[in-house]
Structures are given as structure tokens and as C-alpha cells.
Scaffold this motif. Structure first.
Motif, short mmCIF file in Angstrom:
data_model
loop_
_atom_site.label_atom_id
_atom_site.label_comp_id
_atom_site.label_asym_id
_atom_site.label_seq_id
_atom_site.Cartn_x
_atom_site.Cartn_y
_atom_site.Cartn_z
N UNK A 47 -77.12 -55.25 -17.37
CA UNK A 47 -76.03 -55.78 -18.19
C UNK A 47 -74.93 -54.73 -18.40
N UNK A 48 -75.32 -53.48 -18.58
CA UNK A 48 -74.34 -52.42 -18.79
C UNK A 48 -73.47 -52.23 -17.55
N UNK A 49 -74.07 -52.39 -16.36
CA UNK A 49 -73.32 -52.25 -15.13
C UNK A 49 -72.33 -53.40 -14.95
N UNK A 50 -72.75 -54.61 -15.31
CA UNK A 50 -71.86 -55.78 -15.24
C UNK A 50 -70.66 -55.59 -16.17
N UNK A 51 -70.93 -55.13 -17.36
CA UNK A 51 -69.86 -54.90 -18.33
C UNK A 51 -68.88 -53.84 -17.83
N UNK A 52 -69.43 -52.79 -17.23
CA UNK A 52 -68.59 -51.70 -16.71
C UNK A 52 -67.71 -52.19 -15.56
N UNK A 53 -68.25 -53.02 -14.68
CA UNK A 53 -67.49 -53.52 -13.53
C UNK A 53 -66.39 -54.49 -13.97
N UNK A 54 -66.67 -55.32 -14.95
CA UNK A 54 -65.65 -56.23 -15.47
C UNK A 54 -64.50 -55.44 -16.10
N UNK A 55 -64.84 -54.38 -16.82
CA UNK A 55 -63.82 -53.53 -17.43
C UNK A 55 -62.99 -52.85 -16.36
N UNK A 56 -63.65 -52.43 -15.28
CA UNK A 56 -62.95 -51.76 -14.19
C UNK A 56 -61.97 -52.71 -13.50
N UNK A 57 -62.30 -54.01 -13.41
CA UNK A 57 -61.39 -54.99 -12.81
C UNK A 57 -60.08 -55.05 -13.59
#
Length: 266
Positions: free
Chosen positions: A234-244
Motif C-alpha cells: 500500500x505504501x508503494x502504491x501511495x508513493x507512485x500515485x504521488x509521483x504521478x
């Protein structure tokens, strides 16, 4: 595909409308005199009207609402004559909710290249202008200093502006024998120079950026896992969405892929 500006129609029930005058030019999706908007994108569908809060907000179709009683706006006829037009579309008489009912009330605001000034183009494709005597008109097809205006935010009343001419005078309203009149010869800012600028929400930079940001966040965990090639926390998904949203999405994808390979062989 290029499409004409869209305005709210008569189906609205929350607006109190006075009877339309005989000489008014009603807003219509098919009216050929409407100014054509820029190419539409997924975030450009909001045709509601909002208040410009900063000079940098002012772009696209606008209504220049005057501090008169009842509220009026700057309008022009097909010959470029400037007059004040009473606002009919409001909520309980509040000028902060004003919307146009007549295409003659609408101006298209654009930044003058290389300056902080703004030009206002009327429905007849000519620019609002102020001469040396403070007389307003809209007959010129090209922009000169007389067609350039500086919108100065009012410190006493947030969300309002005084519009300054190239001669450092201000547009102002006066109640005369013929009703409300608009001139461009006020020496200083005052209540009578304070205007509210209403604009379409889809052109407001902050609202547009917010919508684009939300659109960028709309990617599912499954889609991200397919791109990375493995299951994500979940932390990785959140980080990738923020990076987008922040613009470093591809770098973040590579980092996650590398991390996955290291975890596999550790």
C-alpha cells in the motif's frame, strides 16, 4: 475538436431572473457570435462561473461586475458602444454569484504578451479601449496601450479588483441622469472603482490544476502492479500515485522495480 463556449441554460431553478429585455442577445450554444474556446480536454468541461481571486486567475470568458445598485456589468453592442447592462442571473441579488444572460456582457480576457496587462475582447471580436478622456469603447481589432489594462487587487475587499488604464487612471462607475455610467478617469482606487470579475471555472488555473492533479491520481493498484511487474504494498502504491502528480513518475517506477529485484535475491 474546437467547440463554442457553453453557458448555463434556463433550466436552472436556483437563479432569480428578471424578464429579459427585448434588445438582449441571449446566450445560446448555437449562437454564431459566441467566442470559440480553445481545444477541449477532459478537464475543460466545467462551465460554472466563479470569482477571480488573483490577477493571475483572469483568463478566458469573464463578466466585469460593477459596484452599482442594482448590480450591472460592462457590456458593448455590435458597434462597439460601451454601456452598463443589468445582471439578471444572481442568487438573491448577490453580485458574487453573477452570471451572464446576454452575450454582450461577456469579454474574453487574455494576457498582453510581455506584460502583466490584460486585454478584453468583446463578442464582436474587438477590444475594450479607454482614450485620453476616459471614454470607453470597443472598436479596435488590434491591441495597443489603450486596449491594455492592469487588474489591481483591492486590499480592502478580497476577490475584487480595480482596473487601471495605460494612463494610470481607473475604471469607475457614476450614477448620472441617464443611469449608471462607466468611465476610465478616476484618479485613485475607491469603492466606485472596485469590480468583481466573474469567470468560467474551467479557465481558473488553481481549479484546473486541482482537477488535473486528481485525474493523475486516478490509477488503480492493479494497473500499477502490471506496470511494475509484481505485487505492491500500500505504501508503494501511495508513493507512485504521488509521483504521478509531482512529475517524477517514471523515476519512481524504476526505483520500485529495482527494489523488487533486490528483495527477490536477498
Amino acid at each position: 475538436m474546437v467547440k463554442p463556449l457553453a453557458f448555463k441554460g434556463d433550466k436552472r431553478t436556483k437563479k432569480r431572473k428578471a424578464p429579459t429585455t427585448d434588445d438582449a442577445i441571449p446566450l445560446s450554444r448555437t449562437d454564431k457570435s459566441l467566442i470559440v474556446a480553445e481545444e477541449s480536454t477532459g478537464t475543460d468541461e466545467d462551465d460554472t462561473w466563479v470569482t477571480a481571486e488573483a490577477a493571475t486567475d483572469i483568463t478566458g470568458p469573464v463578466v466585469l461586475v460593477l459596484p452599482s445598485t442594482p448590480p450591472t456589468s460592462i457590456a458593448c453592442d455590435a458597434n462597439g458602444k460601451i454601456f452598463t447592462s443589468q445582471i439578471e442571473n444572481m442568487v438573491e441579488g448577490n453580485a458574487a454569484s453573477a452570471e451572464p444572460h446576454d452575450v454582450r456582457q461577456v469579454w474574453v480576457a487574455n494576457r498582453v504578451a510581455g506584460t502583466e496587462d490584460i486585454s478584453f475582447k468583446g463578442h464582436h471580436q474587438r477590444y475594450l479601449s479607454c482614450d485620453q478622456y476616459g471614454i470607453l469603447s470597443a472598436v479596435n481589432e488590434a491591441i495597443s496601450p489603450e486596449e491594455s489594462f492592469l487588474c489591481v487587487a483591492s486590499p480592502a475587499n478580497p476577490g475584487t479588483f480595480s482596473i487601471q488604464t495605460a494612463r494610470e487612471k481607473f475604471l469607475t462607475v457614476a450614477e448620472g441622469a441617464k443611469g449608471t455610467e462607466i468611465r476610465g478617469d478616476a484618479e485613485s482606487m475607491s469603492f466606485h472603482t472596485t469590480m468583481r470579475i466573474r469567470m468560467q471555472a474551467r479557465f481558473k488555473p488553481r481549479l484546473k490544476a486541482s482537477k488535473e492533479s486528481k485525474a493523475m491520481e486516478k490509477v488503480s493498484k492493479k494497473e500499477l502492479e502490471e506496470i511494475v511487474g509484481r505485487r505492491l504494498e500500500d505504501a508503494e502504491v501511495k508513493m507512485l500515485k504521488k509521483a504521478r502528480v509531482q512529475g517524477d513518475y517514471h523515476e519512481a517506477i524504476l526505483d520500485v522495480r529495482v527494489k523488487g529485484k533486490h528483495d527477490k535475491y536477498s
